[in-house]
Scaffold this motif. Structure first.
Motif, PDB file in Angstrom:
ATOM      1  N   ARG A  75       0.832  -1.197   0.000  1.00 23.57           N
ATOM      2  CA  ARG A  75       0.000   0.000   0.000  1.00 23.57           C
ATOM      3  C   ARG A  75       0.869   1.251   0.000  1.00 23.57           C
ATOM      4  NH1 ARG A  75      -2.306  -3.268   3.998  1.00 23.57           N
ATOM      5  NH2 ARG A  75      -4.369  -4.112   3.462  1.00 23.57           N
ATOM      6  N   PRO A  76       0.393   2.321  -0.594  1.00 25.97           N
ATOM      7  CA  PRO A  76       1.120   3.591  -0.530  1.00 25.97           C
ATOM      8  C   PRO A  76       0.981   4.188   0.866  1.00 25.97           C
ATOM      9  CG  PRO A  76      -0.970   3.917  -1.642  1.00 25.97           C
ATOM     10  CD  PRO A  76      -0.832   2.437  -1.415  1.00 25.97           C
ATOM     11  N   PRO A  77       1.877   5.067   1.264  1.00 26.54           N
ATOM     12  CA  PRO A  77       1.782   5.689   2.594  1.00 26.54           C
ATOM     13  C   PRO A  77       0.571   6.608   2.695  1.00 26.54           C
ATOM     14  CG  PRO A  77       3.560   6.665   1.298  1.00 26.54           C
ATOM     15  CD  PRO A  77       3.100   5.475   0.537  1.00 26.54           C
ATOM     16  N   SER A  78      -0.046   6.601   3.867  1.00 20.42           N
ATOM     17  CA  SER A  78      -1.197   7.468   4.122  1.00 20.42           C
ATOM     18  C   SER A  78      -0.726   8.786   4.724  1.00 20.42           C
ATOM     19  CB  SER A  78      -2.159   6.782   5.093  1.00 20.42           C
ATOM     20  OG  SER A  78      -1.510   6.593   6.351  1.00 20.42           O
ATOM     21  N   ASP A  79      -1.645   9.720   4.889  1.00 26.08           N
ATOM     22  CA  ASP A  79      -1.283  10.994   5.507  1.00 26.08           C
ATOM     23  C   ASP A  79      -0.816  10.796   6.945  1.00 26.08           C
ATOM     24  OD1 ASP A  79      -3.822  10.265   6.387  1.00 26.08           O
ATOM     25  OD2 ASP A  79      -4.491  12.332   6.614  1.00 26.08           O
ATOM     26  N   SER A  80      -1.408   9.834   7.658  1.00 26.50           N
ATOM     27  CA  SER A  80      -0.985   9.571   9.040  1.00 26.50           C
ATOM     28  C   SER A  80       0.413   8.967   9.087  1.00 26.50           C
ATOM     29  CB  SER A  80      -1.985   8.645   9.738  1.00 26.50           C
ATOM     30  OG  SER A  80      -2.097   7.406   9.043  1.00 26.50           O
ATOM     31  N   ALA A  81       0.766   8.164   8.064  1.00 29.23           N
ATOM     32  CA  ALA A  81       2.130   7.605   8.011  1.00 29.23           C
ATOM     33  C   ALA A  81       3.143   8.726   7.832  1.00 29.23           C
ATOM     34  CB  ALA A  81       2.240   6.606   6.858  1.00 29.23           C
ATOM     35  N   PHE A  82       2.838   9.683   6.974  1.00 32.95           N
ATOM     36  CA  PHE A  82       3.727  10.836   6.803  1.00 32.95           C
ATOM     37  C   PHE A  82       3.799  11.651   8.088  1.00 32.95           C
ATOM     38  CE2 PHE A  82       2.822  10.281   2.183  1.00 32.95           C
ATOM     39  CZ  PHE A  82       4.130  10.231   1.743  1.00 32.95           C
ATOM     40  N   ARG A  83       2.665  11.870   8.726  1.00 33.94           N
ATOM     41  CA  ARG A  83       2.633  12.677   9.949  1.00 33.94           C
ATOM     42  C   ARG A  83       3.480  12.027  11.043  1.00 33.94           C
ATOM     43  NH1 ARG A  83      -2.294  12.670  10.504  1.00 33.94           N
ATOM     44  NH2 ARG A  83      -2.793  14.707   9.623  1.00 33.94           N
ATOM     45  N   TYR A  84       3.292  10.748  11.269  1.00 33.56           N
ATOM     46  CA  TYR A  84       4.046  10.030  12.297  1.00 33.56           C
ATOM     47  C   TYR A  84       5.538  10.078  12.014  1.00 33.56           C
ATOM     48  CZ  TYR A  84       5.692   6.094  15.126  1.00 33.56           C
ATOM     49  OH  TYR A  84       6.383   5.304  16.006  1.00 33.56           O
ATOM     50  N   PHE A  85       5.897   9.933  10.752  1.00 35.57           N
ATOM     51  CA  PHE A  85       7.311   9.946  10.380  1.00 35.57           C
ATOM     52  C   PHE A  85       7.921  11.338  10.547  1.00 35.57           C
ATOM     53  CE2 PHE A  85      10.525  10.627   7.025  1.00 35.57           C
ATOM     54  CZ  PHE A  85      11.489   9.753   7.483  1.00 35.57           C
ATOM     55  N   PHE A  86       7.213  12.372  10.079  1.00 38.22           N
ATOM     56  CA  PHE A  86       7.750  13.735  10.146  1.00 38.22           C
ATOM     57  C   PHE A  86       7.928  14.217  11.581  1.00 38.22           C
ATOM     58  CE2 PHE A  86       5.808  14.673   5.732  1.00 38.22           C
ATOM     59  CZ  PHE A  86       6.934  14.130   5.123  1.00 38.22           C
ATOM     60  N   LEU A  87       7.091  13.712  12.484  1.00 41.99           N
ATOM     61  CA  LEU A  87       7.220  14.119  13.880  1.00 41.99           C
ATOM     62  C   LEU A  87       8.506  13.595  14.506  1.00 41.99           C
ATOM     63  CD1 LEU A  87       3.564  13.640  15.202  1.00 41.99           C
ATOM     64  CD2 LEU A  87       4.797  15.802  14.929  1.00 41.99           C
ATOM     65  N   GLN A  88       9.089  12.557  13.929  1.00 41.95           N
ATOM     66  CA  GLN A  88      10.265  11.932  14.525  1.00 41.95           C
ATOM     67  C   GLN A  88      11.541  12.056  13.695  1.00 41.95           C
ATOM     68  OE1 GLN A  88       9.297   8.048  16.579  1.00 41.95           O
ATOM     69  NE2 GLN A  88       7.491   8.211  15.271  1.00 41.95           N
ATOM     70  N   VAL A  89      11.423  12.464  12.443  1.00 34.86           N
ATOM     71  CA  VAL A  89      12.599  12.499  11.576  1.00 34.86           C
ATOM     72  C   VAL A  89      13.591  13.547  12.056  1.00 34.86           C
ATOM     73  CG1 VAL A  89      11.660  14.224   9.961  1.00 34.86           C
ATOM     74  CG2 VAL A  89      13.317  12.538   9.158  1.00 34.86           C
ATOM     75  N   ASP A  90      14.866  13.280  11.867  1.00 36.70           N
ATOM     76  CA  ASP A  90      15.935  14.220  12.197  1.00 36.70           C
ATOM     77  C   ASP A  90      16.022  15.242  11.065  1.00 36.70           C
ATOM     78  OD1 ASP A  90      18.303  15.576  12.672  1.00 36.70           O
ATOM     79  OD2 ASP A  90      19.379  13.800  13.386  1.00 36.70           O
ATOM     80  N   VAL A  91      15.445  16.419  11.293  1.00 35.35           N
ATOM     81  CA  VAL A  91      15.379  17.437  10.239  1.00 35.35           C
ATOM     82  C   VAL A  91      16.773  17.885   9.819  1.00 35.35           C
ATOM     83  CG1 VAL A  91      14.544  19.743   9.652  1.00 35.35           C
ATOM     84  CG2 VAL A  91      13.122  18.213  11.025  1.00 35.35           C
ATOM     85  N   THR A  92      17.677  18.006  10.785  1.00 35.29           N
ATOM     86  CA  THR A  92      19.047  18.413  10.474  1.00 35.29           C
ATOM     87  C   THR A  92      19.717  17.408   9.552  1.00 35.29           C
ATOM     88  OG1 THR A  92      19.271  19.579  12.589  1.00 35.29           O
ATOM     89  CG2 THR A  92      21.308  18.987  11.435  1.00 35.29           C
ATOM     90  N   ALA A  93      19.492  16.119   9.816  1.00 34.62           N
ATOM     91  CA  ALA A  93      20.081  15.070   8.976  1.00 34.62           C
ATOM     92  C   ALA A  93      19.514  15.138   7.560  1.00 34.62           C
ATOM     93  CB  ALA A  93      19.827  13.698   9.590  1.00 34.62           C
ATOM     94  N   VAL A  94      18.224  15.444   7.437  1.00 34.68           N
ATOM     95  CA  VAL A  94      17.609  15.569   6.110  1.00 34.68           C
ATOM     96  C   VAL A  94      18.223  16.744   5.356  1.00 34.68           C
ATOM     97  CG1 VAL A  94      15.478  16.024   4.854  1.00 34.68           C
ATOM     98  CG2 VAL A  94      15.444  14.510   6.841  1.00 34.68           C
ATOM     99  N   CYS A  95      18.354  17.887   6.032  1.00 38.43           N
ATOM    100  CA  CYS A  95      18.951  19.068   5.396  1.00 38.43           C
ATOM    101  C   CYS A  95      20.389  18.793   4.976  1.00 38.43           C
ATOM    102  CB  CYS A  95      18.894  20.260   6.344  1.00 38.43           C
ATOM    103  SG  CYS A  95      17.233  20.896   6.653  1.00 38.43           S
ATOM    104  N   ASP A  96      21.146  18.101   5.848  1.00 37.20           N
ATOM    105  CA  ASP A  96      22.540  17.784   5.533  1.00 37.20           C
ATOM    106  C   ASP A  96      22.630  16.863   4.319  1.00 37.20           C
ATOM    107  OD1 ASP A  96      23.296  19.318   7.655  1.00 37.20           O
ATOM    108  OD2 ASP A  96      23.793  17.646   8.983  1.00 37.20           O
ATOM    109  N   ALA A  97      21.727  15.880   4.256  1.00 35.73           N
ATOM    110  CA  ALA A  97      21.762  14.934   3.140  1.00 35.73           C
ATOM    111  C   ALA A  97      21.449  15.635   1.821  1.00 35.73           C
ATOM    112  CB  ALA A  97      20.767  13.799   3.390  1.00 35.73           C
TER     113      ALA A  97
END
Length: 205
Positions: A75-97
């Motif tokens: 299944r494709p990711p739902s809006d809740s899957a994105f929300r749960y992930f974004f709440l925990q992702v390391d934003v600095t690591a994303v920007c660095d990558a």
């Protein structure tokens, strides 16, 4: 230049996204972090402006994406899957990558850069009134190369917690920019920008 702390050494964005740690609990995780990030990048480039937009984008292009990437995802990711992930992702690591991937696209990296422009912009819709009668907002600070036509580094910060001057110092500290002229607006000239003569040697403002 900053080094990628992983096997991400080629020009493939997915390789860089795979290097970002997944902060989610392993139990129940069905969609890889790199895939959520990739869909988010593609969706934003396609003018997605909300989690619901990302869900619709992921559903619309699900079959094509999993076939092109050679992965199995029921299944494709739902809006809740994105929300749960974004709440925990390391934003600095994303920007660095993304920064490191961007620099990897430039012939000879940033070695031939001689001039960069710093600019700060307020993210639309982020302004909120403060108790003192002012306003707080999210600012995006970018180091842009006009010669190359790309932003080689950027980050976002809440003005109630940080200042554009401090953010620019951090961006410059993360990059090896010896001899590069950095242009900034008058905001950065109100006080001495660097704390010591030693710190002024690599880069001028």
């Amino acid at each position: 230049m900053p080094q990628i702390a992983s096997a991400a050494t080629d020009l493939d964005l997915i390789t860089y996204l795979r290097a970002i740690p997944d902060a989610r609990m392993r139990r129940g995780v069905r969609i890889p972090a790199w895939y959520l990030l990739l869909v988010a990048v593609l969706g934003i480039l396609s003018r997605c402006e909300s989690l619901r937009d990302l869900e619709r984008f992921a559903r619309r292009h699900h079959a094509v994406l999993i076939e092109a990437l050679g992965i199995e995802l029921r299944r494709p990711p739902s809006d809740s899957a994105f929300r749960y992930f974004f709440l925990q992702v390391d934003v600095t690591a994303v920007c660095d990558a993304i920064r490191d991937w961007t620099i990897a696209q430039i012939p000879d990296g940033a070695a031939d850069l001689d001039q960069l422009v710093c600019d700060g912009k307020t993210l639309r819709g982020s302004a909120e009134p403060t108790a003192g009668g002012g306003s707080a907002f999210i600012a995006q600070v970018t180091l842009y190369s006009a010669a190359l036509g790309v932003a080689i580094a950027q980050t976002c910060t809440a003005t109630g917690e940080d200042h554009e001057r401090a953010v620019l110092r951090r961006l410059l500290g993360e990059l090896d920019l010896g001899g590069v002229l950095v242009q900034a607006d008058a905001l950065h000239t109100q006080k001495p920008f660097f704390g010591s003569s030693r710190s002024r040697e690599p880069t001028s403002c």
